[in-house]
Design an enzyme around this catalytic site. Structure first.
Site, PDB file in Angstrom:
ATOM      1  CD  GLU A 127      -2.882   1.236   2.331  1.00  0.00           C
ATOM      2  OE1 GLU A 127      -2.757   0.457   3.290  1.00  0.00           O
ATOM      3  OE2 GLU A 127      -3.784   2.070   2.267  1.00  0.00           O
ATOM      4  CG  MET A 269       0.119  -3.174   4.951  1.00  0.00           C
ATOM      5  SD  MET A 269      -0.911  -1.747   4.470  1.00  0.00           S
ATOM      6  CE  MET A 269      -2.095  -2.567   3.426  1.00  0.00           C
ATOM      7  CD  GLU A 270      -4.943  -2.081   5.604  1.00  0.00           C
ATOM      8  OE1 GLU A 270      -4.012  -1.601   6.285  1.00  0.00           O
ATOM      9  OE2 GLU A 270      -5.598  -1.418   4.777  1.00  0.00           O
ATOM     10  CG  ASN A 271      -0.032  -6.704   4.035  1.00  0.00           C
ATOM     11  OD1 ASN A 271      -0.145  -5.833   3.200  1.00  0.00           O
ATOM     12  ND2 ASN A 271       0.895  -6.680   4.976  1.00  0.00           N
ATOM     13  CD  GLU A 304      -3.020  -2.024  10.708  1.00  0.00           C
ATOM     14  OE1 GLU A 304      -3.480  -2.260   9.574  1.00  0.00           O
ATOM     15  OE2 GLU A 304      -2.674  -0.885  11.080  1.00  0.00           O
ATOM     16  CG  HIS A 307      -7.742  -1.896   7.905  1.00  0.00           C
ATOM     17  ND1 HIS A 307      -8.574  -0.977   7.317  1.00  0.00           N
ATOM     18  CD2 HIS A 307      -6.648  -1.199   8.307  1.00  0.00           C
ATOM     19  CE1 HIS A 307      -8.005   0.230   7.368  1.00  0.00           C
ATOM     20  NE2 HIS A 307      -6.837   0.117   7.964  1.00  0.00           N
ATOM     21  CD  GLU A 326      -6.397   3.322   6.565  1.00  0.00           C
ATOM     22  OE1 GLU A 326      -6.599   3.151   7.784  1.00  0.00           O
ATOM     23  OE2 GLU A 326      -5.762   2.501   5.867  1.00  0.00           O
TER      24      GLU A 326
END
Ligand code: PHE
Ligand code: ZN
Length: 881
Positions: A127, A269-271, A304, A307, A326
């Site tokens: 991202e 980061m919400e991968n 996270e 998300h 967000e």
């Protein structure tokens, strides 16, 4: 690095659906010590709904293309071209498999986007647009594909190979290599792709979802950090449970993995199924982490995790919609934290942050709506406006539709858009449809930037027994938006009688206001509300709970503020009243400073603080919050411009000392009442005790008397936890006592192996108000522990000096500005994202006196004359416009 002196502006109005779609993405990533080869097999098809083009344009950056095939046939060079980060192919079939082999160089990737190496571990950050640094792709969130990922690497150096979804195959290969293949059953945009290869240890646990599915939870860290995962794991399980209870959202994969990396541009980061975290947002232990650190881990873990629904299952159509995921997710993590601890204290912290950072951003040259309408570099729009103001907008919707209505709306939103890439408008539409209400004027919050100013006047009439409130709203012009429209603003209120009770609210004409949710909805530039049956003059408590992100201007007497501080039913407004009282006293002192006279603080404030310190019936956490003086940055934002940097600093110090000497008995007895804990627990009561004790210590240390210094040194030595140790350390280092150099040395010796503690060590020194701090910062940049490729270290040293040390950074000799410009120029080449965040600090030049503004602009021009990344280019250009 992209170097370009006029990068192009991307506009929301020019959004077009993609001409081609990708249904499946099969990656094969082979990691070698000098390079990494990536084979991508993309199942591409023309988007029959919209396609006009016959040529396919993929984006890629810093890639070496080794092979290109269509349906397994090599593509002749005449049929494709590569220019400016695009790979263009003419006359492609309606549906085909494109095979690309690209070679990349993760070890030389210091931008920390795409595939890079952090302390020997390979990891990705995609991202917003990092995937293009892995292969040529349709790198946009409205292109969603099913991914499989095969990773291959040396087995002894990289025993752990991770990607999204579930592992489906693994095995050993020749030459000590091995591979693992992963399959993610959910289609996703490429910004949610992740891969990790390293020598990591894992902490495992499990969670059973409400429908009875078992999920394996895994946190991967370096071996020495295994003992710092409990809090994150516990926070994760509580987040999972909470999202089921409050939003009806269950987790959807069999595995949830978190990997801690030390070099990371953001928090986390919400991968999908494989979150990647900055170590600072996942690791926590009593010895190394402060209470604030524990709180941060809890909220980022939750953020996270949330998300997975607000961002992954339902994602953004384009990057202009960033606040869709967000703003909503920040709102969700704020709700979660409020439910886990004190709602009021959490609200206070969130609002404080918003008013200090977001209000400043929204009144400067980078001001933008929560849904921006143009950008040069999307990385510059991961802002407090998109995140925190975005969360405030969601919070206002919830206030307008009510708790149940909000749940109905979110259910409809998730159900209607599951698996889709959608817009902010779709979110509002779902809220409208589920509640049959009209939010058309409210939608302006998404497109209009700037902080509305709400001027309020009131009048009591004893003869007619009425109390009249008149609201005037006005939003100042911002770049690109000279004219502003009136917004739909919910104002929660109470009218407090002399005994501290709320009066029943009845408007002239008979409308009664819901006593459980007393809200006035403003829609016009000016609006008047007349309350009837008001027999005595009430004290108005306005904008309770900070019901809208506006600047409230309602002049109230210090007595009225002290009254609200003691009696308002709304905890947030009790705090807000205390802040206003402090600010008003400080205003006197600042005025005095300018006339060279020393002004003693008003006794109304001293008495109110005395009550806080002595009334044992009060909530400890609230007492601690109310005693905290507003920061210099908060004051700078709030007070008239040009900012009186030195006057603010000196007056705040003078107030601190005056309060400490008037209340030293009361403060000392707090130290006695709450002695150092001998065991650490992260729980409300203990956090409040520590916070109150350390606040009193901080006041008393401003007097620098031997007995307090002695106490502080003891606390530094004996503390069983980082909260108490760091408070003592900071109080000592920020004093002028000679003991501090030894303390600085001892602290470093004790913690040199704990990178995150060393960050705190840098931070405390960089924010010291003493005049030699810049010299010290420069010295520390040569310290072995400093690392210019580590965003955490940069933030801890350079960021802390420039953001948290106004008197030194804004030294009128310009040395702070020259220092920052040097760092921006150096970072621009290494890590454009971090460089650009540092450059943002210089965009505030207009807030300062002419001499300082001139010096800042000089440095901005110096930066501008360099070959710049688009990130820094955008910020500097906008600042100088
Ligand atoms: N999407 C991440 C979050 O808010 C933030 C992030 C953005 C991280 C860009 C890395 C890069 O949770
Ligand atoms: Zn987020």
């Amino acid at each position: 690095m992209k170097e370009n002196n006029a990068p192009k502006t991307i506009r929301l109005s020019e959004y077009r659906a993609p001409d081609y779609l990708i249904d499946e993405t099969h990656l094969d990533v082979r990691i070698f010590s000098d390079y990494t080869d990536v084979t991508a097999q993309l199942h591409i098809r023309k988007n029959t709904q919209t396609a006009v083009a016959t040529s396919l344009e993929l984006v890629g950056a810093d890639l070496e293309l080794l092979e290109i095939k269509v349906n397994a046939e090599p593509v002749p060079e005449s049929l494709y071209s590569i220019a400016d980060e695009t790979l263009t192919m003419n006359n492609v079939p309606g549906q085909f498999i494109l095979t690309l082999v690209t070679r990349i160089d993760p070890k030389r990737n210091t931008s920390l986007e795409g595939l890079y190496v952090s302390k020997g571990m390979y990891c990705t950050q995609c991202e917003a647009e990092g995937f293009r640094k892995i292969t040529y792709y349709l790198d946009r969130p409205d292109v969603m594909a099913r991914f499989t990922t095969r990773i291959e690497a040396d087995k002894s150096s990289y025993p752990v190979l991770l990607s999204n979804g579930n592992p489906v195959e693994k095995g050993d290969l020749d030459a000590g290599r091995h591979f693992v293949k992963w399959e993610d059953p959910f289609k996703k945009p490429c910004y949610l792709f992740a891969l990790v290869a390293g020598d990591l240890s894992v902490v495992e646990d499990r969670f059973v979802t409400s429908s009875g599915r078992e999920v394996s939870l895994q946190i991967f860290v370096e071996p020495q950090d295994l003992d710092k995962c409990d809090h994150a794991m516990d926070s994760l399980k509580r987040s999972m449970k909470w999202d089921e209870n409050v939003y009806g959202r269950e987790y959807d994969l069999d595995i949830y993995m978190i990997v801690a990396v030390s070099h990371f541009n953001m928090g986390a980061m919400e991968n999908k199924g494989l979150n990647i975290f900055n170590t600072s947002c996942v690791l926590a232990s009593a010895e190394t982490t402060t209470d604030a650190g524990f709180q941060r881990v809890e909220s980022v873990i939750a953020h996270e995790y949330f998300h997975n629904w607000s961002g992954n299952r339902v994602t953004c159509r384009d990057w202009f919609q960033l606040s869709l995921k967000e703003g909503f997710t920040v709102f969700r993590d704020q709700q979660f934290s409020a439910d886990m601890g004190s709602e009021t204290v959490n609200r206070i912290d969130d609002v404080n942050f918003l008013k200090t950072v977001q209000f400043a951003e929204d009144s400067g040259p980078m001001s933008h709506p929560i849904r921006p309408d143009s950008y040069i570099e999307i990385n510059n729009f991961y802002t407090t406006t998109v995140y925190e103001k975005g969360a405030e907008v969601v919070r206002m919707i919830r206030r307008l539709v009510g708790v149940d209505g909000f749940r109905k709306g979110s259910d409809l939103y998730f159900e209607r858009h599951d698996g889709q890439a959608v817009t902010c408008d779709d979110f509002v539409q779902a809220m409208e449809d589920a509640n049959q209400i009209d939010l058309s004027q409210f939608r302006l919050w998404y497109s209009q930037s700037g902080t509305p100013c709400l001027q309020v006047s009131s009048e009591f009439s004893a003869s007619s027994e009425t109390f009249t409130l008149t609201f005037k709203q006005e939003t100042p012009a911002t770049p690109g938006q000279p004219e502003k429209k009136p917004l739909h603003i919910p104002v929660a209120i109470g009218l407090v009688d002399s005994t501290g009770n709320d009066l029943p609210l009845e408007l002239e004409g008979g409308t009664r206001i819901d006593p459980d949710n007393p809200v006035l909805e403003l829609k016009q530039p000016t609006e008047t509300f007349v309350f009837r049956n008001i027999k005595e003059k009430p004290v108005a408590s306005l904008l309770r709970g900070f019901s809208a992100p506006v600047r409230l201007q309602y002049p109230q007497s210090r007595e009225a503020l002290a009254f609200l501080m003691a009696h308002d039913r709304d905890g947030f407004n009790r705090w807000s009243a205390s802040q206003q009282l402090v600010v008003s006293v400080l205003e006197d002192m600042i005025a005095g400073f300018q006339n060279n006279e020393s002004v003693q603080p008003d006794s109304v404030l001293v008495d109110a603080f005395r009550t806080l310190l002595t009334d044992s019936s009060l909530d400890l956490a609230m007492v601690a919050k109310m005693l905290e003086l507003p920061t210099e940055q908060f004051l700078a934002e709030l007070l008239p411009k040009p900012t009186q940097v030195d006057a603010i600093h000196q007056s705040r110090e003078a107030l601190k000392q005056a309060l400490a000497s008037s209340l030293s008995t009361e403060m000392t007895s707090v130290l006695d009442r709450y002695p150092l804990h001998t065991e650490y627990h992260y729980r409300d009561q203990d956090v409040s005790e520590r916070s109150l004790r350390n606040t009193c210590m901080y006041y008393l240390m401003s007097l620098e008397q031997d007995d307090v210094v002695e106490r502080c040194l003891n606390q530094f030595k004996q503390a069983c936890n980082m909260t108490d140790q760091l408070s003592a350390f900071k109080a000592l280092v920020h004093s002028s006592r000679s003991e501090k150099s030894q303390v600085i040395e001892q602290f470093y010796q004790r913690w040199s192996n704990e990178s995150l503690v060393v960050d705190q060590w840098f931070m405390v020194q960089a924010s010291a108000p003493q005049a030699d701090t810049l010299e010290r910062v420069k010295e520390l940049m040569n310290h072995t522990a400093f690392d210019m490729t580590s965003p955490n270290k940069i933030r801890a040293l350079i960021g802390a000096f420039c953001n948290n040390n106004p008197v030194n950074f804004h030294n009128e000799d310009g040395s702070g500005y020259a220092f920052l410009a040097d760092q921006i120029i150096a970072l621009n080449k290494l890590n454009p994202q971090v460089a650009s965040r540092m450059a943002v600090i210089m965009t505030r030049w207009a807030n300062f006196d002419q001499a300082r503004a001139g010096l800042i602009k000089q440095q901005l021009s110096r930066v501008q004359s360099e070959p710049l990344s688009p990130d820094v280019y955008e910020v500097v250009t906008k600042a100088l416009k």
